[in-house]
Every structure is written in structure tokens, then in C-alpha cells.
Design a protein around this motif. Structure first.
Motif, short mmCIF file in Angstrom:
data_model
loop_
_atom_site.label_atom_id
_atom_site.label_comp_id
_atom_site.label_asym_id
_atom_site.label_seq_id
_atom_site.Cartn_x
_atom_site.Cartn_y
_atom_site.Cartn_z
N ALA A 259 39.07 39.91 9.88
CA ALA A 259 39.04 41.09 10.72
C ALA A 259 39.96 42.18 10.17
N ARG A 260 39.51 43.44 10.29
CA ARG A 260 40.36 44.53 9.82
C ARG A 260 41.43 44.83 10.87
N PRO A 261 42.67 45.10 10.45
CA PRO A 261 43.77 45.27 11.41
C PRO A 261 43.51 46.40 12.41
N GLU A 262 42.86 47.50 11.94
CA GLU A 262 42.67 48.59 12.90
C GLU A 262 41.71 48.21 14.02
N VAL A 263 40.72 47.37 13.70
CA VAL A 263 39.78 46.92 14.74
C VAL A 263 40.53 46.05 15.74
N VAL A 264 41.37 45.14 15.22
CA VAL A 264 42.16 44.27 16.09
C VAL A 264 43.02 45.13 17.01
N GLU A 265 43.66 46.14 16.45
CA GLU A 265 44.51 47.02 17.26
C GLU A 265 43.70 47.71 18.36
N ARG A 266 42.50 48.18 17.96
CA ARG A 266 41.66 48.90 18.93
C ARG A 266 41.27 47.96 20.09
N LEU B 168 45.48 43.95 26.08
CA LEU B 168 45.99 42.61 25.78
C LEU B 168 47.51 42.57 25.65
N GLU B 169 48.14 43.72 25.43
CA GLU B 169 49.60 43.72 25.26
C GLU B 169 50.33 43.89 26.59
N ASP B 170 49.57 44.26 27.64
CA ASP B 170 50.22 44.50 28.93
C ASP B 170 50.64 43.19 29.59
N ASP B 171 51.40 43.34 30.71
CA ASP B 171 51.79 42.10 31.40
C ASP B 171 50.58 41.51 32.13
N ILE B 172 50.71 40.26 32.54
CA ILE B 172 49.53 39.49 32.94
C ILE B 172 48.86 40.04 34.20
N LEU B 173 49.70 40.58 35.13
CA LEU B 173 49.11 41.11 36.37
C LEU B 173 48.26 42.34 36.08
N THR B 174 48.75 43.19 35.23
CA THR B 174 47.98 44.39 34.87
C THR B 174 46.67 43.98 34.21
N GLN B 175 46.79 43.00 33.30
CA GLN B 175 45.59 42.52 32.61
C GLN B 175 44.57 42.00 33.60
N TYR B 176 45.08 41.18 34.55
CA TYR B 176 44.19 40.57 35.53
C TYR B 176 43.51 41.64 36.36
N TYR B 177 44.33 42.63 36.81
CA TYR B 177 43.79 43.71 37.63
C TYR B 177 42.71 44.47 36.87
N PHE B 178 43.02 44.74 35.60
CA PHE B 178 42.07 45.47 34.75
C PHE B 178 40.75 44.69 34.62
N VAL B 179 40.86 43.40 34.32
CA VAL B 179 39.65 42.59 34.12
C VAL B 179 38.82 42.54 35.39
N MET B 180 39.48 42.27 36.52
CA MET B 180 38.71 42.09 37.75
C MET B 180 38.03 43.38 38.19
N THR B 181 38.76 44.50 38.15
CA THR B 181 38.14 45.75 38.62
C THR B 181 36.96 46.11 37.71
N LYS B 182 37.14 45.94 36.43
CA LYS B 182 36.05 46.26 35.51
C LYS B 182 34.85 45.34 35.75
N LEU B 183 35.15 44.05 35.95
CA LEU B 183 34.06 43.09 36.18
C LEU B 183 33.26 43.48 37.40
N LEU B 184 33.96 43.76 38.49
CA LEU B 184 33.26 44.01 39.75
C LEU B 184 32.48 45.32 39.69
N LYS B 185 32.96 46.27 38.90
CA LYS B 185 32.23 47.53 38.77
C LYS B 185 31.14 47.43 37.71
N ASN B 186 31.01 46.25 37.13
CA ASN B 186 30.06 46.03 36.03
C ASN B 186 30.32 46.99 34.88
N GLU B 187 31.61 47.17 34.58
CA GLU B 187 31.94 48.01 33.43
C GLU B 187 32.53 47.16 32.32
N MET B 188 32.63 45.85 32.55
CA MET B 188 33.25 45.00 31.56
C MET B 188 32.21 44.52 30.56
#
Lengths: 333, 332
Positions: B47-54, B61-81
Motif C-alpha cells: 500500500a502507498r503511504p499517502e493512501v493509508v494516511e487518507r 482511525l487516529e481519534d479516541d475510541i468514543l469518537t470513532q464509535y460515534y462516527f461509525v454508528m451515525t454514518k451506518l445509520l444514515k447509510n453513508e458508511m
């Protein structure tokens, strides 16, 4: 005993239970007859075979129990029929219609998933007394009124869990009387109820007996009830009837040592007593019942012959029979 | 009925914490595993490093776990994930795979009811006889047979030897009423479609239901026996009721534990049948979840878990509502 018009006559009944531990000889040669219009009592300790006897009358004994021999002659409009030989469907027509039962615990006798009115109605419908359940439920209101159920119009729609213990037993009595039976077998009808309700239920039974012209077989271990309700009494011990007499005769003049001990163990309404006694020993194991007289290991008057041979039924006075060697030439009484 | 409405609202509200709890646990387990998901999603070692970064930025992925969880769930429920592995919208994938599993479950459930209940009743009626013993052994076998082993045996018999079944494709009718081919075909009376569906799904349905048949037979037998030896049954005999009517009382009283087990079983089956679906190559929810795990696509996994938990809760709710219809003692 004056003239007796028998309604049911049990002759030489034997019932065994086939358990893993062995064959329990629960009923061992029981004979008695009940006269039309009387209240006949079976008394004895728990496990002596009272309920089994009562259930045997219409073959309600279920596996692992089996009626081994004997006969139960039911006088149906004067014609004798042997209930133990009757076809299943004919017997079903008698159960609940001509001979009905009231069991000990109303909370478990009633199906919890159906209303009391429905259960009265289906009992009538199954015997062709009403055309539909709907009509039966209408009739059930009147029936519940006769058993003094408070507010029968509402109660008829209630499920068993919505009724008190006393009301449930009134419901059961209503079900049992719904087809106007000739013989009602009340198997410890008040044991599961508290004392004040017991009185009400017994009063109700007395009242209904008079109104509906019933014959009652009452099974109980409560000597107070016996004195209150019964005309004639049979005392059972370990699967046998040891003594049978008119209620006054039995309390005044008990002959069998077991009956005597039993009456000393409960407050006797006919006599002043200073203290209550208990019967020494324990109820025998009916897989290996004592030889001869089943009471002899606990009997204060036991003789040689008692452990060897079964005592004969003796008529010591008119209508008073006792199965005890004491009243033969061996006992010399 | 007002009571029922209040009960429903109360129960639906309790769904929320349950769903959050279940998804959060799965999410945390997936997220704390010391792997480098961004690198894997970007293509592994090459994998190219810039793609990994993107990808790291895009999926927080670098945020704390609660933010990550919140992000994943809201996106999932809005069908934007969008799944970083399949590049599909996750919710769309679930909606596509679910009807397949649902159809499989219906067939499995049909076998459970059609075989398990009669077996249980027969065992109870002939208690302690040879028939009863045979049924109990069968039930025990059903519970303890490894599903994949049985599946391969059956494939060998019905596919390789007898050629009765098909093992590829998913028959889909050209029309859609409910979105579930089996139900649509039955509604339309399309026998040709129906036989195609059964040729493909019949055997996997049976395999999936096999353990359930044993469990059900045992539960039915035991609750039937309890009910037959109950005092009210003896009193029903003493009342002189006919055999049919006595059985009606017995059956209705035996239903309560049976409904519980069947309801939960249905929920459990719906939650995906990974082994059966994998063995038979059926593109259902169970196989989707296995693939998500294999690809470290924990976003799809959390989405599936959310879905499965929701289905299980609904099955539970239906069981509770059914109770009240069977047993008047149950109050909302």
C-alpha cells in the motif's frame, strides 16, 4: 342402620402402583357401600389410600397405578353397572355428569388459561346439557350464583388467577354440580383453604346437598369435619378399611385400636379430654406392608395371630364393622 | 389495547441501550486489536503511504475510541458508511443479504416445527416406550451432530449421488412483492420458481434446522408431559371431558415454554447461519459476516451485529406479545 338404598358399592378393590422402588400395594381389599342421600366419609392419615380409593371409583387412576381386581357397582336408575368393566366412552358419560369430583387444591384443578365460565360451560357441553359454549356461559352465571360466588356476572369472565382460593373452590364446586350429578366425591375439599373459608365451603356443601338431593363421599383427615358432616364413616389405615360405623357410634364407641388412637390424637367433640396423644411408630411402607393386620406393629394390643393372618370383617353392632382380631375368640373381648 | 401500546413503547425504548451496548462491545473488541486496518484496507504490504494516511483520516482511525464509535454508528445509520473493502454502502449490502438468510431461516423453521413438534408429542404420548427412546436418541443426535459434517454427507447424497438439489446461484423471481423470493413465489402461486428455490434452499434449511429439531422435540415432550400430569388434566378427566378436549387443554398449557424456545430459536437462526451458508455457498448474512471478519472489515461487522441484535430483539418482543395471547396471567 335402617334400610339402605345403595348408590354405589365397592367390593374387594385392589390397586397397585408400579414404581421403580417396587410395587406399592396402595389399596388392599377395600369394600364399602354408600347409601343414596347420605354423606359417607373416608378418614385416615395422608397416604392411607383415601384419594386412590375415590379415584378408582371411576377409573381415574393413571399410570403407574393399576386397578388389579374388584368391582365398583353403580346403581344407575336402579340398574347395577360395574364401572370397572364399563367402556371408556360410557364411563366418560358418567364422570362429571352423574359422579363428579371436587379435588383438594382448586388452584391446580382449574386450567389457568381458561375463564371459570368457560370451564363450567365446557363441562356442560361435553355432556350434551347445552348446545354451545356461549349458552353454557350464560347458564354458568346461574350456577355460580347457586354456589354463592359473589358477583357472578363479572366472575364468570374471570380467569382462575383472578379469583381468591375460596372463590376458586366455589367455581370448582359449580363445575362439579353443573350437570346435576347424583354422587359427589369431595376429596379433601377444604385442605388447601384457610379456616374461615373452610367453614363457608362446608356450609355451602351442606346447603347444596340438601337442595340438590345429592349423595356425598367426603374424604378428609379432619375429625372435626367428620363429626360435622358425615352420616357414616369408614376409617382407613394403610390401604384397608379398619372400621366402619355410624358417626355417633364411631365417636362414642370406637372399636379398632387405630380408631381409638386416632380419636385420642384429635380433640373429640363427644368427650372431655385432658391431653392429646400421638400414635407411636410410623405409617408402614406399602411396598413391603406388614403381614397379617397392617396395624399390628403399632398396636398396643397386638397378639400372635395379628402378624400372621389378616383379621376378618366383624359386625360388632348393627352397621358397625371392624377388622380386628380382638373381637374374635382370639381376643376374647 | 392501550396497555399493549404502552408496553410496546416501553420495550422499544429499551432496544436503544441494548443495541448501543452490543455494537459498542463488538466495536471495541475489533478496534483494540493491534492491527493496522488502514494498511490492510489500502492493499496490504504494497500500500502507498499517502493512501493509508487518507484512509486513516477518512475513517477517523487516529481519534479516541468514543469518537470513532460515534462516527461509525451515525454514518451506518444514515447509510453513508462505505465499506473500505468492498466499496459498497454497508447498509445496502445488509439489505441485500438479509432476505437470503431470512428465506433460509423460514425453511429451517418450517422443518423444526413440522418435525420437532410432532416428534415431541409422539414421544410424550408413548412415554418410556421404544418410540420415545428412539425419539430421544434422535433428539440428542440432532443437538450433538456437527453441522458441517452432516451438511457434507447430505451434499454427497443428494447432490453427487441423487442429483436432486442445486448448489449454485440464488433463484430470484422477476417480480417482487415482499422482497423475499420464497414468500413472493408462494403468493404468486409460481410453482416452478418455488421448486427452484426449494431445490437450492431446502437442504441447507434442513441442515440449519437440524439441531433445532432435536431441541424442540425435547422441549415439546417435556412440557407436554408436565401438562399431562398436571392436576387440571386429572380434573378434566374427572369432569368427563372427551379426549380431544383434554388434549386441547394439555396442548395450550404446553405451548408457553414451546413458544419461548421457538421464538428465541427463530431469532438465533435469523442472526445468520455462518457455517451452513459457507458450506452451501449461499450469499447470506452469516457468510457476509465471516467475510467481513476475514477482511478485517470491522465496519461491516459492526453493521451486521447491529442488524442481528435488532432482529433478535424483535423476535423476543414478538414472543412476549404472543405470551399474552396464550396466557392470561401475563400482563404488560
Amino acid at each position: 342402620m335402617s334400610s339402605c338404598d345403595p348408590i354405589i358399592e365397592v367390593k374387594n378393590l385392589y390397586v397397585n402402583f408400579y414404581t421403580y422402588a417396587g410395587v406399592v400395594k396402595a389399596i388392599d381389599g377395600v369394600s364399602f357401600r354408600i347409601c343414596r342421600g347420605e354423606t359417607y366419609c373416608l378418614v385416615g392419615e395422608t397416604g392411607c389410600g383415601k384419594s386412590v380409593t375415590a379415584k378408582s371409583l371411576t377409573r381415574l387412576i393413571r399410570s403407574p397405578g393399576r386397578i388389579e381386581k374388584g368391582s365398583v357397582i353403580y346403581y344407575r336408575d336402579g340398574k347395577p353397572v360395574d364401572l370397572l368393566k364399563l367402556g371408556e366412552e360410557e364411563l366418560r358419560g358418567i364422570r362429571g355428569a352423574e359422579i363428579s369430583y371436587i379435588f383438594q387444591d382448586p388452584s391446580s384443578s382449574l386450567d389457568p388459561l381458561y375463564t371459570i365460565g368457560y370451564q363450567v360451560a365446557e363441562t356442560m357441553k361435553e355432556h350434551g346439557r347445552v348446545a354451545s359454549i356461549k349458552e353454557g356461559i350464560r347458564r354458568a352465571v346461574d350456577i355460580l350464583r347457586t354456589v354463592l360466588m359473589p358477583d357472578p356476572e363479572t366472575r364468570v369472565k374471570n380467569y382462575p388467577h383472578e379469583l381468591s382460593g375460596g372463590m376458586k373452590q366455589r367455581g370448582v364446586i359449580g363445575i362439579s354440580l353443573s350437570n346435576k350429578p347424583r354422587l359427589v366425591i369431595a376429596d379433601e375439599p377444604t385442605t388447601a383453604l384457610d379456616a374461615t373459608v373452610q367453614d363457608q365451603i362446608m356450609d355451602l356443601l351442606k346447603k347444596l346437598k340438601a337442595e340438590e338431593d345429592l349423595t356425598v363421599l367426603l374424604i378428609t383427615h379432619n375429625m372435626g369435619l367428620v363429626a360435622d358432616m358425615c352420616d357414616r364413616v369408614a376409617v382407613m389405615y394403610a390401604g384397608r378399611i379398619v372400621e366402619e360405623a355410624d358417626v355417633f357410634e364411631l365417636f362414642a364407641n370406637p372399636k379398632h385400636p387405630y380408631t381409638q388412637a386416632l380419636l385420642r390424637a384429635v380433640p373429640n367433640p363427644m368427650k372431655r379430654m385432658d391431653k392429646l396423644e400421638s400414635i407411636p411408630g410410623t405409617v408402614p411402607n406399602l411396598i413391603f406392608p406388614p403381614s397379617g393386620c397392617r396395624f399390628h406393629p403399632r398396636c398396643p394390643f397386638a397378639m400372635d395371630i395379628c402378624s400372621r393372618e389378616r383379621p376378618p370383617d366383624l359386625e360388632v353392632a348393627p352397621g358397625h364393622r371392624v377388622a380386628c382380631w380382638l373381637y374374635t375368640e382370639h381376643g376374647g373381648r | 389495547m392501550a396497555e399493549l401500546k404502552r408496553f410496546l413503547i416501553r420495550r422499544l425504548i429499551t432496544f436503544i441501550p441494548t443495541l448501543i451496548g452490543v455494537t459498542f462491545i463488538v466495536f471495541v473488541i475489533a478496534a483494540v486489536i493491534p492491527a493496522n486496518p488502514a494498511k490492510m484496507w489500502a492493499g496490504g504490504e504494497k500500500a502507498r503511504p499517502e493512501v493509508v494516511e487518507r484512509i486513516k483520516k477518512e475513517y477517523h482511525l487516529e481519534d479516541d475510541i468514543l469518537t470513532q464509535y460515534y462516527f461509525v454508528m451515525t454514518k451506518l445509520l444514515k447509510n453513508e458508511m462505505v465499506s473500505p473493502v468492498t466499496q459498497h454502502y454497508i447498509w445496502d449490502d445488509l439489505k441485500m443479504y438479509f432476505p437470503v438468510t431470512f428465506q433460509l431461516t423460514i425453511i429451517a423453521f418450517f422443518f423444526i416445527i413440522a418435525i420437532g413438534i410432532p416428534l415431541g408429542i409422539v414421544a410424550a404420548l408413548y412415554r418410556d416406550s421404544v418410540v420415545d427412546t428412539a425419539i430421544r436418541i434422535l433428539a440428542l443426535t440432532g443437538v450433538s451432530t456437527p453441522i458441517f459434517w452432516l451438511a457434507y454427507l447430505m451434499i454427497f447424497l443428494f447432490f453427487t449421488r441423487l442429483h436432486w438439489i442445486t448448489l449454485a446461484g440464488t433463484p430470484t423471481p422477476p417480480y417482487s412483492i415482499t422482497g423475499i423470493p420464497l414468500i413472493d413465489a408462494i403468493l404468486k402461486g409460481d410453482l416452478d420458481m418455488l421448486s427452484q428455490i426449494l431445490a437450492r434452499f431446502g437442504l441447507p434449511g434442513f441442515i440449519l434446522g437440524f439441531a433445532g429439531i432435536g431441541v424442540t422435540a425435547r422441549i415439546v415432550r417435556n412440557s407436554f408431559l408436565d401438562s399431562m400430569s398436571a392436576d387440571f388434566t386429572e380434573y378434566a378427566m374427572a369432569r368427563g371431558l372427551t379426549k380431544m378436549r383434554i388434549y386441547m387443554h394439555v396442548l395450550k398449557n404446553a405451548m408457553v415454554p414451546i413458544v419461548t424456545v421457538l421464538g428465541l430459536m427463530f431469532g438465533g437462526l435469523l442472526g445468520g447461519a455462518p457455517i451452513t451458508e459457507t458450506v452451501f455457498g449461499i450469499p447470506g448474512l452469516g457468510r457476509y459476516m465471516l467475510q467481513a471478519i476475514r477482511n478485517f472489515d470491522y465496519l461491516a461487522l459492526v453493521g451486521s451485529v447491529f442488524f442481528v441484535a435488532l432482529i433478535y430483539l424483535i423476535a423476543n418482543l414478538i414472543v412476549d406479545i404472543l405470551y399474552a395471547f396464550i396466557d392470561p396471567r401475563v400482563r404488560y
